[in-house]
Every structure is written in C-alpha cells, then in structure tokens.
Design a protein around this motif. Structure first.
Motif, PDB file in Angstrom:
ATOM      1  N   VAL A 187      -3.731  -5.883  -4.310  1.00  0.00           N
ATOM      2  CA  VAL A 187      -4.791  -6.603  -3.591  1.00  0.00           C
ATOM      3  C   VAL A 187      -5.025  -7.924  -4.323  1.00  0.00           C
ATOM      4  O   VAL A 187      -5.509  -7.934  -5.471  1.00  0.00           O
ATOM      5  CB  VAL A 187      -6.091  -5.773  -3.536  1.00  0.00           C
ATOM      6  CG1 VAL A 187      -7.182  -6.560  -2.815  1.00  0.00           C
ATOM      7  CG2 VAL A 187      -5.844  -4.437  -2.840  1.00  0.00           C
ATOM      8  N   GLY A 188      -4.670  -9.020  -3.661  1.00  0.00           N
ATOM      9  CA  GLY A 188      -4.725 -10.316  -4.346  1.00  0.00           C
ATOM     10  C   GLY A 188      -3.767 -10.302  -5.524  1.00  0.00           C
ATOM     11  O   GLY A 188      -2.573 -10.039  -5.378  1.00  0.00           O
ATOM     12  N   ARG A 189      -4.298 -10.529  -6.714  1.00  0.00           N
ATOM     13  CA  ARG A 189      -3.464 -10.461  -7.919  1.00  0.00           C
ATOM     14  C   ARG A 189      -3.673  -9.156  -8.680  1.00  0.00           C
ATOM     15  O   ARG A 189      -3.186  -8.999  -9.796  1.00  0.00           O
ATOM     16  CB  ARG A 189      -3.798 -11.642  -8.842  1.00  0.00           C
ATOM     17  CG  ARG A 189      -3.476 -12.998  -8.233  1.00  0.00           C
ATOM     18  CD  ARG A 189      -3.800 -14.102  -9.216  1.00  0.00           C
ATOM     19  NE  ARG A 189      -3.458 -15.413  -8.676  1.00  0.00           N
ATOM     20  CZ  ARG A 189      -3.630 -16.565  -9.335  1.00  0.00           C
ATOM     21  NH1 ARG A 189      -4.156 -16.547 -10.561  1.00  0.00           N
ATOM     22  NH2 ARG A 189      -3.291 -17.717  -8.772  1.00  0.00           N
ATOM     23  N   ASN A 190      -4.432  -8.244  -8.077  1.00  0.00           N
ATOM     24  CA  ASN A 190      -4.782  -7.007  -8.762  1.00  0.00           C
ATOM     25  C   ASN A 190      -3.860  -5.853  -8.347  1.00  0.00           C
ATOM     26  O   ASN A 190      -3.605  -5.647  -7.160  1.00  0.00           O
ATOM     27  CB  ASN A 190      -6.227  -6.613  -8.438  1.00  0.00           C
ATOM     28  CG  ASN A 190      -7.221  -7.644  -8.913  1.00  0.00           C
ATOM     29  OD1 ASN A 190      -7.153  -8.093 -10.053  1.00  0.00           O
ATOM     30  ND2 ASN A 190      -8.144  -8.038  -8.041  1.00  0.00           N
ATOM     31  N   SER A 191      -3.384  -5.138  -9.348  1.00  0.00           N
ATOM     32  CA  SER A 191      -2.631  -3.906  -9.116  1.00  0.00           C
ATOM     33  C   SER A 191      -3.611  -2.746  -9.247  1.00  0.00           C
ATOM     34  O   SER A 191      -4.066  -2.437 -10.359  1.00  0.00           O
ATOM     35  CB  SER A 191      -1.486  -3.778 -10.137  1.00  0.00           C
ATOM     36  OG  SER A 191      -0.861  -2.520  -9.995  1.00  0.00           O
ATOM     37  N   LEU A 192      -3.944  -2.136  -8.126  1.00  0.00           N
ATOM     38  CA  LEU A 192      -4.997  -1.123  -8.101  1.00  0.00           C
ATOM     39  C   LEU A 192      -4.423   0.269  -7.899  1.00  0.00           C
ATOM     40  O   LEU A 192      -3.473   0.463  -7.133  1.00  0.00           O
ATOM     41  CB  LEU A 192      -6.001  -1.419  -6.976  1.00  0.00           C
ATOM     42  CG  LEU A 192      -6.682  -2.782  -7.012  1.00  0.00           C
ATOM     43  CD1 LEU A 192      -7.607  -2.932  -5.808  1.00  0.00           C
ATOM     44  CD2 LEU A 192      -7.470  -2.957  -8.303  1.00  0.00           C
ATOM     45  N   ARG A 193      -5.022   1.218  -8.620  1.00  0.00           N
ATOM     46  CA  ARG A 193      -4.745   2.640  -8.381  1.00  0.00           C
ATOM     47  C   ARG A 193      -6.086   3.351  -8.244  1.00  0.00           C
ATOM     48  O   ARG A 193      -6.972   3.179  -9.088  1.00  0.00           O
ATOM     49  CB  ARG A 193      -3.936   3.255  -9.527  1.00  0.00           C
ATOM     50  CG  ARG A 193      -2.490   2.789  -9.592  1.00  0.00           C
ATOM     51  CD  ARG A 193      -1.728   3.532 -10.676  1.00  0.00           C
ATOM     52  NE  ARG A 193      -0.327   3.157 -10.710  1.00  0.00           N
ATOM     53  CZ  ARG A 193       0.183   2.147 -11.406  1.00  0.00           C
ATOM     54  NH1 ARG A 193      -0.630   1.396 -12.133  1.00  0.00           N
ATOM     55  NH2 ARG A 193       1.470   1.891 -11.376  1.00  0.00           N
ATOM     56  N   VAL A 194      -6.204   4.146  -7.186  1.00  0.00           N
ATOM     57  CA  VAL A 194      -7.441   4.890  -6.927  1.00  0.00           C
ATOM     58  C   VAL A 194      -7.048   6.344  -6.683  1.00  0.00           C
ATOM     59  O   VAL A 194      -6.349   6.645  -5.718  1.00  0.00           O
ATOM     60  CB  VAL A 194      -8.187   4.332  -5.695  1.00  0.00           C
ATOM     61  CG1 VAL A 194      -9.497   5.082  -5.484  1.00  0.00           C
ATOM     62  CG2 VAL A 194      -8.436   2.834  -5.846  1.00  0.00           C
ATOM     63  N   GLY A 195      -7.475   7.241  -7.603  1.00  0.00           N
ATOM     64  CA  GLY A 195      -7.068   8.629  -7.439  1.00  0.00           C
ATOM     65  C   GLY A 195      -7.555   9.533  -8.551  1.00  0.00           C
ATOM     66  O   GLY A 195      -8.581   9.278  -9.194  1.00  0.00           O
ATOM     67  N   SER A 196      -6.792  10.573  -8.806  1.00  0.00           N
ATOM     68  CA  SER A 196      -7.210  11.611  -9.758  1.00  0.00           C
ATOM     69  C   SER A 196      -6.951  11.189 -11.205  1.00  0.00           C
ATOM     70  O   SER A 196      -6.082  10.347 -11.481  1.00  0.00           O
ATOM     71  CB  SER A 196      -6.451  12.910  -9.467  1.00  0.00           C
ATOM     72  OG  SER A 196      -5.065  12.741  -9.733  1.00  0.00           O
ATOM     73  N   PHE A 228       0.850  -1.190   0.000  1.00  0.00           N
ATOM     74  CA  PHE A 228       0.000   0.000   0.000  1.00  0.00           C
ATOM     75  C   PHE A 228       0.885   1.238   0.000  1.00  0.00           C
ATOM     76  O   PHE A 228       1.874   1.310   0.722  1.00  0.00           O
ATOM     77  CB  PHE A 228      -0.899   0.007   1.241  1.00  0.00           C
ATOM     78  CG  PHE A 228      -1.702   1.275   1.401  1.00  0.00           C
ATOM     79  CD1 PHE A 228      -2.893   1.461   0.707  1.00  0.00           C
ATOM     80  CD2 PHE A 228      -1.246   2.298   2.222  1.00  0.00           C
ATOM     81  CE1 PHE A 228      -3.624   2.630   0.847  1.00  0.00           C
ATOM     82  CE2 PHE A 228      -1.972   3.467   2.374  1.00  0.00           C
ATOM     83  CZ  PHE A 228      -3.168   3.634   1.689  1.00  0.00           C
ATOM     84  N   ASN A 229       0.500   2.197  -0.839  1.00  0.00           N
ATOM     85  CA  ASN A 229       1.252   3.459  -0.901  1.00  0.00           C
ATOM     86  C   ASN A 229       0.275   4.604  -1.158  1.00  0.00           C
ATOM     87  O   ASN A 229      -0.462   4.587  -2.151  1.00  0.00           O
ATOM     88  CB  ASN A 229       2.299   3.409  -2.018  1.00  0.00           C
ATOM     89  CG  ASN A 229       3.136   4.688  -2.064  1.00  0.00           C
ATOM     90  OD1 ASN A 229       3.354   5.335  -1.034  1.00  0.00           O
ATOM     91  ND2 ASN A 229       3.604   5.044  -3.240  1.00  0.00           N
ATOM     92  N   GLU A 230       0.241   5.560  -0.256  1.00  0.00           N
ATOM     93  CA  GLU A 230      -0.629   6.731  -0.406  1.00  0.00           C
ATOM     94  C   GLU A 230       0.213   7.899  -0.902  1.00  0.00           C
ATOM     95  O   GLU A 230       1.185   8.304  -0.257  1.00  0.00           O
ATOM     96  CB  GLU A 230      -1.295   7.080   0.926  1.00  0.00           C
ATOM     97  CG  GLU A 230      -2.396   8.124   0.781  1.00  0.00           C
ATOM     98  CD  GLU A 230      -3.300   8.182   2.008  1.00  0.00           C
ATOM     99  OE1 GLU A 230      -4.355   8.845   1.930  1.00  0.00           O
ATOM    100  OE2 GLU A 230      -2.969   7.555   3.045  1.00  0.00           O
ATOM    101  N   ILE A 231      -0.142   8.443  -2.056  1.00  0.00           N
ATOM    102  CA  ILE A 231       0.622   9.519  -2.685  1.00  0.00           C
ATOM    103  C   ILE A 231      -0.146  10.828  -2.513  1.00  0.00           C
ATOM    104  O   ILE A 231      -1.217  10.995  -3.111  1.00  0.00           O
ATOM    105  CB  ILE A 231       0.856   9.232  -4.182  1.00  0.00           C
ATOM    106  CG1 ILE A 231       1.540   7.866  -4.356  1.00  0.00           C
ATOM    107  CG2 ILE A 231       1.687  10.338  -4.822  1.00  0.00           C
ATOM    108  CD1 ILE A 231       1.621   7.413  -5.789  1.00  0.00           C
ATOM    109  N   PRO A 232       0.344  11.764  -1.691  1.00  0.00           N
ATOM    110  CA  PRO A 232      -0.383  13.014  -1.448  1.00  0.00           C
ATOM    111  C   PRO A 232      -0.682  13.763  -2.741  1.00  0.00           C
ATOM    112  O   PRO A 232       0.176  13.917  -3.609  1.00  0.00           O
ATOM    113  CB  PRO A 232       0.591  13.816  -0.560  1.00  0.00           C
ATOM    114  CG  PRO A 232       1.441  12.786   0.104  1.00  0.00           C
ATOM    115  CD  PRO A 232       1.596  11.696  -0.916  1.00  0.00           C
ATOM    116  N   GLY A 233      -1.928  14.192  -2.878  1.00  0.00           N
ATOM    117  CA  GLY A 233      -2.330  14.949  -4.047  1.00  0.00           C
ATOM    118  C   GLY A 233      -2.643  14.107  -5.268  1.00  0.00           C
ATOM    119  O   GLY A 233      -3.055  14.651  -6.296  1.00  0.00           O
ATOM    120  N   CYS A 234      -2.450  12.799  -5.168  1.00  0.00           N
ATOM    121  CA  CYS A 234      -2.694  11.913  -6.326  1.00  0.00           C
ATOM    122  C   CYS A 234      -3.704  10.827  -6.011  1.00  0.00           C
ATOM    123  O   CYS A 234      -4.754  10.733  -6.638  1.00  0.00           O
ATOM    124  CB  CYS A 234      -1.379  11.290  -6.790  1.00  0.00           C
ATOM    125  SG  CYS A 234      -0.175  12.486  -7.414  1.00  0.00           S
ATOM    126  N   GLY A 235      -3.406   9.986  -5.024  1.00  0.00           N
ATOM    127  CA  GLY A 235      -4.288   8.887  -4.678  1.00  0.00           C
ATOM    128  C   GLY A 235      -3.516   7.790  -3.975  1.00  0.00           C
ATOM    129  O   GLY A 235      -2.491   8.045  -3.328  1.00  0.00           O
TER     130      GLY A 235
END
Length: 405
Positions: A164-173, A152-159
């Motif tokens: 998660v499991g086998r999924n590479s997830l990005r949640v943000g702008s 897990f990595n939280e990037i300020p100003g981005c997301g």
C-alpha cells in the motif's frame, strides 16, 4: 450401475424361486397343472414390491417433512448419513458465533489508533474473510482515508499481505508474523495473551519488519445458539470446533459454548487431517458451515450441512436463499436450531424403513413356504394364487400405513 444390478436381481429372485419350487415338485411326480399352480403362487408371494416400497415410502414422507421445515436434503444417501450423526464439526464464524465480527479494541504500538486502523483496513480492503471485512467496515464508518493496495495476497489461516503506497503490510496471526521474521514487542505478546483469554480474535498489524499493534475482534454467541448447543449435547452428540485461530482464543470460546473439543491454529490441510482422524475412529461426522463448504472437507465428512447466509439489507426479503455447496444438506432458515429438526426427521425416517423391512421379511417368511408347499407334508394345502396376492396387498397396506403415520 449398482442400481441397475439391483433391479435385475429383484426381477430374477421371484422367477428363480418359482423355478426351483416347480423343479422340486416336478421331480416328486406332481402333474403339470399342479406345478403351474405352485409356480404362479410362489412367483406372486416372492415379488419384492413390499421390500422396495419399504424404503421408498418413508423417504417420500421424510422429504416432505424436511421441505415443510425448509430443509433441502439432496439425496437418500445424505438422508441416511444425517440419521447416524454422532459428531458435529462446527465452524466459528456464523455457526457458533453470530457471524458479525466487530472491532472491540485497538492496541497500537508507536502509532495512533487511527493510523493502526488505516494500515490494517488499507491492506484488508479486498479481503473476503469476515474479520478482514470487519476491519475495513470499521475504518469506513470512522471516515478514515484509505489507500488502494497495488498488490494483495490473502493467505488462508494466516492473514493478508499487501503493498500500500510504499508500505509493505502484513495483517494476520502472531505465529505467521513471527514466521515472517516480524519484530513483535514483548508487551504486545502479553496483551495478545490477555485478549485471547477473553475470547477475542487478535489481529497483528505489521508495517515492514515492525509490528504496529493489535486489533481485537469480537463476535458474540447468540442466546438461541447457546440453547441449541445445549440441546445437541443432550442428544449425546460430540461438538467440535476446527479453527485457524490461536489456541487461547479458541479454548476460551469453546468453554463459553460448552464444546467437547477445540482444535486451533489449523491450516485448511490441518482441518482435513482432523476430520480424517475423526472418521478413523468410526464416528458419523457431519460438518456444519454457513455458506460454501470447502470441497476437501465435504469429501471427508459423512455429511455436509450448509446454513443459509444471514440476510442483509442488500438481499430482498422475498428472495429465497439458494444452496452454494452442491450435494450438501441445505438449511434455508440459516438457523442452527434446525439441526435438531433435521436429525429428528432423518432418525424417524430410518426407523420407519427398518420397521417396513421387518414387515416385508415377515410376510415372505409366511407366504413363500405356504406357496411353495413346504407345509404340504404336514397336511396343509398349497396356498392358492389369490391367497398369495392377498398377502402381498396386506403387506403393502401395512407398509403404507406405517410409512405415512
């Protein structure tokens, strides 16, 4: 060091004044008893006690008024800075808006709404940003099964980005996902524009290299906040919002709140640069945040104002709020409305200080020439020591009355 030098100067000044006056009359042939008489009187008249109390007493009164209003002002420097504010830099969450973001709508692309929410919430499970927490809480309330992130990595100003499991997830702008080479369908870009124009925060959810949809977040503006912003505007204060959100969302919120200016899509470093530009224009800049104020912003601003976090069900009602930002003015009520109270108290305090210093200087201009015998050639007798002492006491009385009224 500066404080000690000031104390030494205040001690030396009356002694030096008395010494120079004595030397003058000695060189003019006056007797030793008369010279001693003049020296003592001049020393008493030149004592800086009224000048010192001219600042000290109003600040005691101002601090007491601030305490009664549940405002903690840590230093005299912050007191003075609060009286010169002409620009308020406000954060969005918890200051302009209520600070309780919620999921307004789900716009999936090729997956179900529950799948979209599950992907985002699994990635946001460890997030500290209010938007991420809102997404997680919504999924939890809907009893959606979530997986734990292995990274897990939280990037300020981005997301956030997570495995998660086998999924590479990005949640943000959207700009961040485009920068990461994520494929975003054109209909989602159009939908993003529509949501942003209504003031929604848009959060894109990507799985691998493909965007799976948008989660629209809303956070309302309370009626009390709108009234407060209007009153601050009537004080001729400039209201500015700095945010990492996209331009259309920020501008829609700015129009709704009646702000003077909005700077959007800012990284933490970008917010610092905007504050530096405001300071370069000579404005008195105060930054207002709920909770911890980033040290880099606090350093640039003239004053930092922290609003107490909103109470929740996990916080006992009798537990008093504690400041989280050292050196910042702390509004214990957490209400933006108390900014008006803070400014009133600080400006009235500074006004009393100015009036007291005028009284102290006027007393010096009257008593020191009379004590030093500057009017003696015109037939006016030397001021006696008791006369100089009465002048000091009268000046002190006037300053005390003006400070406490």
């Amino acid at each position: 060091m500066k404080k000690y030098l000031s104390c030494i100067l205040y001690i030396i000044m009356p002694l030096l004044t008395a010494a120079l006056t004595s030397y003058y009359w000695f060189s003019n042939g006056q007797s030793i008893p008369i010279i001693t008489y003049i020296a003592v009187t001049t020393f008493i008249a030149a004592l800086p006690i009224p000048w010192l109390l001219s600042s000290y007493l109003p600040f005691i009164k101002g601090r007491r008024l601030a305490d009664q209003a549940d405002i903690d002002i840590p230093s005299q420097k912050q007191f003075l800075a609060a009286s010169t504010i002409d620009t308020l830099v406000l954060s969005r969450h918890g200051v302009i808006t209520e600070g309780r973001p919620y999921v307004a709508s789900l716009c999936p692309a090729g997956v179900s709404q529950n799948t979209l929410l599950a992907l985002a919430a699994s990635a946001e499970k460890q997030a500290v940003h209010p938007v991420g927490q809102a997404i997680y809480e919504t999924a939890h309330q809907r009893n959606i099964n979530l997986l734990d992130a292995t990274t897990f990595n939280e990037i300020p100003g981005c997301g956030v980005e997570a495995i998660v499991g086998r999924n590479s997830l990005r949640v943000g702008s959207l700009p961040w996902l485009k920068h990461e080479k994520i494929s975003v369908p054109a209909d989602l870009v159009t939908k993003n524009d529509q949501l942003a124009q209504r003031g929604h925060i848009t959060v894109f959810v990507a799985n691998g290299q493909y965007c799976r949809g948008i989660i629209a977040i809303d956070d309302g503006i309370a009626d009390d906040t709108m009234r407060t912003l209007r009153k601050l505007k009537r004080r001729h204060l400039r209201l500015i919002m700095l945010t990492s959100e996209n331009k259309r969302t920020a501008e829609a919120l700015g129009r709704k709140a009646g702000l003077d200016d909005v700077h959007s899509q800012l990284s933490p470093e970008g917010k610092v640069r905007e504050l530096q530009l405001l300071k370069a224009r000579g404005t008195g800049v105060a930054i207002v945040e709920r909770g911890i104020i980033p040290p880099e912003l606090q350093t640039v601003a003239d004053t930092a104002i922290e609003l107490a976090p909103a109470a929740d069900e996990h916080t006992p009602a009798e537990t008093p709020p504690e400041p989280q930002t050292p050196g910042a003015i702390f509004i214990k009520s957490g209400q933006l409305w108390d900014l008006n109270t803070l400014i009133d108290i600080s400006q009235n305090t500074l006004k009393r200080v100015s009036q007291n210093k005028t009284i102290a200087v006027a007393a010096w201009l009257i008593t020191i020439p009379a004590a030093a015998g500057l009017l003696f050639p015109l037939g006016v007798p030397f001021l006696p020591p008791w006369g100089a002492l009465c002048g000091q006491l009268l000046t002190l009385l006037l300053i005390i009355i003006n400070s406490l009224r």
